[in-house]
Design an enzyme around this catalytic site. Structure first.
Site, PDB file in Angstrom:
ATOM      1  N   SER A 135      50.353  47.113 100.524  1.00 28.63           N
ATOM      2  CA  SER A 135      51.381  48.137 100.348  1.00 28.63           C
ATOM      3  C   SER A 135      51.065  49.083  99.195  1.00 28.63           C
ATOM      4  CB  SER A 135      52.734  47.463 100.118  1.00 28.63           C
ATOM      5  OG  SER A 135      53.771  48.410 100.106  1.00 28.63           O
ATOM      6  N   GLU A 136      50.587  48.536  98.094  1.00 24.58           N
ATOM      7  CA  GLU A 136      50.356  49.324  96.885  1.00 24.58           C
ATOM      8  C   GLU A 136      49.015  50.057  96.865  1.00 24.58           C
ATOM      9  OE1 GLU A 136      52.300  49.724  93.749  1.00 24.58           O
ATOM     10  OE2 GLU A 136      53.769  49.332  95.318  1.00 24.58           O
TER      11      GLU A 136
END
Length: 178
Positions: free
Chosen positions: A24-25
């Site tokens: 996600s990051e």
């Protein structure tokens, strides 16, 4: 892949949640061209990633910003983004020292980064949710930590729950309630 052993993390679901958080990051290109994201600085991104700026969108060339030592958080400010986020879970430098003391860490190594992320998850009371496979509830509980998770008001790109759940499952996480 998270460097902490599943037993030390609290189980495979916790490791899968860490891996999902990295997905996600940090985009895939950046993870592949670094130490799986553990040594990157905020602002790194792969090719063809679209960044939204006020009133415009642009496709940008890849940019890999890394730090050389895991001795401590690099504390390098990205002036464009006004952030010191670094590592696989994009920890701000101001949080490193308190977590270092709290957890008895000696460095900002991959395992130390994993331990800090697990502590942040613990502080949001999400570990029991993760361990029991309640992934959507755990993501929502942690959305105040990671801007890329849906459900916060940071004004940054948020990933879709379906993408996050798929990343969690592909990392070996079990889902009891999606």
């Amino acid at each position: 892949m998270a460097r902490i052993a599943a037993e030390a993390a609290g189980g495979q679901n916790v490791v899968a949640f860490l891996d999902m958080t990295a997905v996600s990051e940090i985009d895939a290109w950046t993870r592949e061209h670094s130490d799986d994201g553990y040594n990157i600085l905020v602002g790194s991104h792969g090719p063809s990633e679209t960044h939204t700026r006020p009133n415009a969108q642009q496709v940008v060339s890849p940019k890999l910003l890394t730090f050389a030592s895991y001795a401590a958080h690099p504390n390098i400010r990205n002036q464009e983004l006004n952030s010191t986020a670094a590592g696989r879970y994009q920890l701000l430098s101001r949080y490193y020292e308190p977590y270092k003391r709290m957890l008895g860490l000696s460095d900002f190594s991959p395992v130390s980064q994993d331990l800090i992320a697990i502590q942040q998850i613990r502080e949001r009371h999400a570990l029991p949710l993760i361990k029991s496979g309640q992934i959507v509830a755990a993501i929502k509980a942690c959305s105040s930590i990671w801007a890329s998770f849906p459900g916060n008001d940071y004004g940054q790109h948020q990933n879709d729950l379906a993408l996050l759940v798929a990343a969690y499952k592909s990392s070996g996480g079990a889902v009891s309630i999606a």
